[in-house]
Design a protein around this motif. Structure first.
Motif, PDB file in Angstrom:
ATOM      1  N   GLU A  29      -4.992   6.183   0.744  1.00 43.64           N
ATOM      2  CA  GLU A  29      -4.289   4.988   0.533  1.00 43.64           C
ATOM      3  C   GLU A  29      -4.406   4.016  -0.557  1.00 43.64           C
ATOM      4  O   GLU A  29      -5.450   3.530  -0.606  1.00 43.64           O
ATOM      5  N   LEU A  30      -3.612   3.968  -1.802  1.00 46.67           N
ATOM      6  CA  LEU A  30      -3.791   3.103  -2.673  1.00 46.67           C
ATOM      7  C   LEU A  30      -3.523   1.692  -2.114  1.00 46.67           C
ATOM      8  O   LEU A  30      -2.379   1.262  -1.626  1.00 46.67           O
ATOM      9  N   ALA A  31      -4.430   0.887  -2.041  1.00 46.29           N
ATOM     10  CA  ALA A  31      -4.307  -0.339  -1.529  1.00 46.29           C
ATOM     11  C   ALA A  31      -3.326  -1.456  -2.255  1.00 46.29           C
ATOM     12  O   ALA A  31      -3.232  -1.276  -3.304  1.00 46.29           O
ATOM     13  N   SER A  32      -2.918  -2.355  -1.229  1.00 45.95           N
ATOM     14  CA  SER A  32      -1.880  -3.366  -1.571  1.00 45.95           C
ATOM     15  C   SER A  32      -2.542  -4.393  -2.459  1.00 45.95           C
ATOM     16  O   SER A  32      -3.953  -4.428  -2.037  1.00 45.95           O
ATOM     17  N   THR A  33      -2.082  -4.987  -3.426  1.00 47.38           N
ATOM     18  CA  THR A  33      -2.864  -5.788  -4.391  1.00 47.38           C
ATOM     19  C   THR A  33      -1.911  -6.929  -5.096  1.00 47.38           C
ATOM     20  O   THR A  33      -0.404  -6.609  -5.103  1.00 47.38           O
ATOM     21  N   PRO A  90       0.933  -1.376  -0.165  1.00 44.09           N
ATOM     22  CA  PRO A  90      -0.086   0.043  -0.017  1.00 44.09           C
ATOM     23  C   PRO A  90       0.967   1.444   0.065  1.00 44.09           C
ATOM     24  O   PRO A  90       2.073   1.445   0.511  1.00 44.09           O
ATOM     25  N   MET A  91       0.310   2.321  -0.615  1.00 40.30           N
ATOM     26  CA  MET A  91       1.079   3.633  -0.580  1.00 40.30           C
ATOM     27  C   MET A  91       0.104   4.507  -0.476  1.00 40.30           C
ATOM     28  O   MET A  91      -0.828   4.663  -0.869  1.00 40.30           O
ATOM     29  N   MET A  92       0.729   5.743   0.385  1.00 43.79           N
ATOM     30  CA  MET A  92      -0.144   7.001   0.274  1.00 43.79           C
ATOM     31  C   MET A  92      -0.124   7.879  -0.729  1.00 43.79           C
ATOM     32  O   MET A  92       1.218   8.160  -1.329  1.00 43.79           O
ATOM     33  N   VAL A  93      -1.170   8.311  -1.386  1.00 46.35           N
ATOM     34  CA  VAL A  93      -0.912   9.163  -2.578  1.00 46.35           C
ATOM     35  C   VAL A  93      -1.898  10.287  -2.794  1.00 46.35           C
ATOM     36  O   VAL A  93      -2.696  10.419  -2.027  1.00 46.35           O
ATOM     37  N   ALA A  94      -1.395  11.233  -3.601  1.00 45.60           N
ATOM     38  CA  ALA A  94      -2.309  12.301  -3.953  1.00 45.60           C
ATOM     39  C   ALA A  94      -2.746  12.193  -5.390  1.00 45.60           C
ATOM     40  O   ALA A  94      -1.975  11.619  -6.286  1.00 45.60           O
ATOM     41  N   SER A  95      -3.978  12.260  -5.617  1.00 48.26           N
ATOM     42  CA  SER A  95      -4.594  12.148  -6.954  1.00 48.26           C
ATOM     43  C   SER A  95      -5.542  13.152  -7.406  1.00 48.26           C
ATOM     44  O   SER A  95      -5.892  13.915  -6.651  1.00 48.26           O
ATOM     45  N   CYS A  96      -5.289  13.227  -8.841  1.00 45.73           N
ATOM     46  CA  CYS A  96      -6.401  14.002  -9.468  1.00 45.73           C
ATOM     47  C   CYS A  96      -7.089  13.126 -10.662  1.00 45.73           C
ATOM     48  O   CYS A  96      -6.221  12.538 -11.479  1.00 45.73           O
ATOM     49  N   ARG A  97      -8.204  12.963 -10.313  1.00 46.87           N
ATOM     50  CA  ARG A  97      -8.899  12.082 -11.525  1.00 46.87           C
ATOM     51  C   ARG A  97      -9.796  13.009 -12.665  1.00 46.87           C
ATOM     52  O   ARG A  97     -10.369  13.909 -12.290  1.00 46.87           O
ATOM     53  N   VAL A  98      -9.650  12.447 -13.844  1.00 44.32           N
ATOM     54  CA  VAL A  98     -10.034  13.020 -14.909  1.00 44.32           C
ATOM     55  C   VAL A  98     -10.639  11.936 -15.876  1.00 44.32           C
ATOM     56  O   VAL A  98     -10.515  10.730 -16.003  1.00 44.32           O
ATOM     57  N   THR A  99     -11.635  12.553 -16.702  1.00 44.80           N
ATOM     58  CA  THR A  99     -12.156  11.800 -17.858  1.00 44.80           C
ATOM     59  C   THR A  99     -11.563  12.265 -19.161  1.00 44.80           C
ATOM     60  O   THR A  99     -11.677  13.596 -19.462  1.00 44.80           O
ATOM     61  N   ILE A 100     -11.100  11.356 -19.832  1.00 40.58           N
ATOM     62  CA  ILE A 100     -10.316  11.874 -21.156  1.00 40.58           C
ATOM     63  C   ILE A 100     -11.213  11.541 -22.110  1.00 40.58           C
ATOM     64  O   ILE A 100     -11.521  10.244 -22.513  1.00 40.58           O
ATOM     65  N   PRO A 101     -11.888  12.443 -22.974  1.00 37.29           N
ATOM     66  CA  PRO A 101     -12.756  12.173 -24.039  1.00 37.29           C
ATOM     67  C   PRO A 101     -12.146  11.325 -24.975  1.00 37.29           C
ATOM     68  O   PRO A 101     -12.867  10.302 -25.388  1.00 37.29           O
ATOM     69  N   THR A 102     -11.007  11.348 -25.737  1.00 38.97           N
ATOM     70  CA  THR A 102     -10.588  10.583 -26.618  1.00 38.97           C
ATOM     71  C   THR A 102      -9.059  10.078 -26.397  1.00 38.97           C
ATOM     72  O   THR A 102      -8.336  10.943 -25.591  1.00 38.97           O
ATOM     73  N   ASN A 103      -8.647   9.155 -26.888  1.00 42.51           N
ATOM     74  CA  ASN A 103      -7.190   8.502 -26.357  1.00 42.51           C
ATOM     75  C   ASN A 103      -6.200   9.423 -26.843  1.00 42.51           C
ATOM     76  O   ASN A 103      -5.110   9.830 -26.066  1.00 42.51           O
ATOM     77  N   ASP A 104      -6.523  10.301 -27.703  1.00 40.53           N
ATOM     78  CA  ASP A 104      -5.206  11.302 -28.488  1.00 40.53           C
ATOM     79  C   ASP A 104      -5.204  12.289 -27.600  1.00 40.53           C
ATOM     80  O   ASP A 104      -4.236  13.042 -27.738  1.00 40.53           O
ATOM     81  N   GLN A 105      -6.117  12.365 -26.682  1.00 46.35           N
ATOM     82  CA  GLN A 105      -6.007  13.545 -25.759  1.00 46.35           C
ATOM     83  C   GLN A 105      -5.737  13.639 -24.307  1.00 46.35           C
ATOM     84  O   GLN A 105      -5.348  14.225 -23.565  1.00 46.35           O
ATOM     85  N   VAL A 106      -5.020  12.309 -24.205  1.00 45.24           N
ATOM     86  CA  VAL A 106      -4.286  11.656 -22.922  1.00 45.24           C
ATOM     87  C   VAL A 106      -3.329  12.871 -22.498  1.00 45.24           C
ATOM     88  O   VAL A 106      -3.279  13.231 -21.303  1.00 45.24           O
ATOM     89  N   PRO A 107      -2.276  13.279 -23.296  1.00 42.46           N
ATOM     90  CA  PRO A 107      -1.350  14.237 -22.709  1.00 42.46           C
ATOM     91  C   PRO A 107      -1.887  15.582 -22.404  1.00 42.46           C
ATOM     92  O   PRO A 107      -1.520  15.989 -21.333  1.00 42.46           O
ATOM     93  N   ALA A 108      -2.999  15.943 -23.038  1.00 39.53           N
ATOM     94  CA  ALA A 108      -3.470  17.152 -22.739  1.00 39.53           C
ATOM     95  C   ALA A 108      -4.341  17.373 -21.508  1.00 39.53           C
ATOM     96  O   ALA A 108      -4.455  18.266 -21.071  1.00 39.53           O
ATOM     97  N   TYR A 109      -4.773  16.036 -21.101  1.00 35.01           N
ATOM     98  CA  TYR A 109      -5.711  15.986 -19.991  1.00 35.01           C
ATOM     99  C   TYR A 109      -4.827  15.428 -18.711  1.00 35.01           C
ATOM    100  O   TYR A 109      -5.124  16.184 -17.774  1.00 35.01           O
ATOM    101  N   LEU A 110      -3.660  14.603 -18.897  1.00 35.63           N
ATOM    102  CA  LEU A 110      -3.139  14.067 -17.715  1.00 35.63           C
ATOM    103  C   LEU A 110      -2.101  15.082 -17.289  1.00 35.63           C
ATOM    104  O   LEU A 110      -2.065  15.217 -15.885  1.00 35.63           O
ATOM    105  N   ALA A 111      -1.392  15.843 -18.114  1.00 33.50           N
ATOM    106  CA  ALA A 111      -0.484  17.039 -17.736  1.00 33.50           C
ATOM    107  C   ALA A 111      -0.980  17.761 -16.818  1.00 33.50           C
ATOM    108  O   ALA A 111      -0.513  18.106 -15.693  1.00 33.50           O
ATOM    109  N   PRO A 112      -2.210  18.627 -17.245  1.00 30.79           N
ATOM    110  CA  PRO A 112      -2.708  19.574 -16.255  1.00 30.79           C
ATOM    111  C   PRO A 112      -3.214  18.932 -14.792  1.00 30.79           C
ATOM    112  O   PRO A 112      -2.756  19.431 -13.572  1.00 30.79           O
ATOM    113  N   ALA A 113      -3.621  17.700 -14.791  1.00 32.65           N
ATOM    114  CA  ALA A 113      -3.742  16.780 -13.685  1.00 32.65           C
ATOM    115  C   ALA A 113      -2.732  16.756 -12.785  1.00 32.65           C
ATOM    116  O   ALA A 113      -2.912  16.998 -11.427  1.00 32.65           O
TER     117      ALA A 113
END
Length: 272
Positions: free
Chosen positions: A206-210, A128-151
């Motif tokens: 905490e992101l669970a162990s798996t 397990p690990m303690m994490v900071a997270s920003c969750r986003v919905t990405i309209p299309t796969n080619d826009q992944v960098p445009a959405y993940l980078a700001p997140a």
């Protein structure tokens, strides 16, 4: 009295072993010659030696055998120890059967492809690990960098504001399957060294162990989807099923040189 060599021979143990049993107080000689140091045993000690060897054959350690042979051990305690030993042996047998399945799957893969696999799949438990997270919905796969980078920028900005150190681990958790390319549900995640309150945009948890099946892709980032294919093939061939959202850990990721990246892909799995 019997010399140590003659005593060892009927039970097919070495003299060195008998000396070690003496040191452990498992089987003491009846006499040690003060002048020569020779050890002497009696025929009456052979049943005890046989019991030691029989318990050793059952998988007990010498420390456990010493406890079993102690006068204060009850029959119920012995039964409990044997039951526990049986459980441990069954567990090892299961692990070895699963290892055999993986070996057979690798052999089939080599026979089909007639070459060494490009990816080696490792089954492991991630802690397990303690994490900071920003969750986003990405309209299309080619826009992944445009959405993940700001997140990621939102996460790092919040951590700097709160004076929280990250441990250098940066990953994305994908809640959508790998073959979904529209409205992808993803989390930009940074591992942190402690818990703190979150915000509307940045969650701390905490992101669970798996248990995961994992591959490491090194090379052109555009080709790392081949690692996904290798994982799915391994999961199917080895009798597992996907049990949660997969993770991509960016070990080396320089935007200026995407031809030289290192990414670990982890897919949570469980045995069918």
């Amino acid at each position: 009295m019997i010399k140590i060599g003659d005593f060892a021979r009927p039970s097919q143990v070495s003299v060195v072993t008998l000396r070690y049993y003496d040191e452990m107080d498992l089987l003491k000689p009846v006499r040690v010659d003060d002048f020569t140091g020779y050890r002497y045993y009696s025929a009456a000690q052979l049943p005890r030696l046989n019991r030691i060897l029989a318990l050793k054959d059952l998988g007990f350690s010498l420390e456990q055998i010493k406890l079993i042979l102690a006068d204060g051990l009850s029959l119920e305690q012995l039964r409990s120890m044997l039951t526990l030993q049986r459980t441990e042996v069954e567990k090892r047998l299961l692990e070895e059967r699963e290892r055999l399945i993986r070996i057979e799957a690798r052999l089939r893969q080599i026979e089909l492809e007639d070459q060494m696999p490009n990816y080696d799949v490792v089954l492991k438990i991630v802690p397990p690990m303690m994490v900071a997270s920003c969750r986003v919905t990405i309209p299309t796969n080619d826009q992944v960098p445009a959405y993940l980078a700001p997140a990621y920028a939102k996460v790092y900005e919040y951590l700097r504001k709160e004076n929280v150190k990250d441990n250098g681990l940066c990953l994305t958790v994908w809640h959508s399957p790998a073959d979904v390319y529209e409205n992808e549900d993803a989390e930009a995640i940074v591992a942190v060294d402690r818990s703190l309150p979150g915000t509307d945009q940045v969650q701390i948890y905490e992101l669970a162990s798996t248990q995961v099946a994992s591959v490491v892709h090194h090379g052109n980032f555009e080709d790392f989807t081949q690692g996904h294919a290798a994982l799915l093939e391994w999961i199917d061939a080895n009798g597992y099923k996907i049990s949660g959202p997969y993770r991509e850990i960016y070990i080396k990721h320089d935007k200026s040189d995407l031809a030289d990246t290192t990414t670990e892909i982890q897919v949570p799995v469980e045995k069918i």
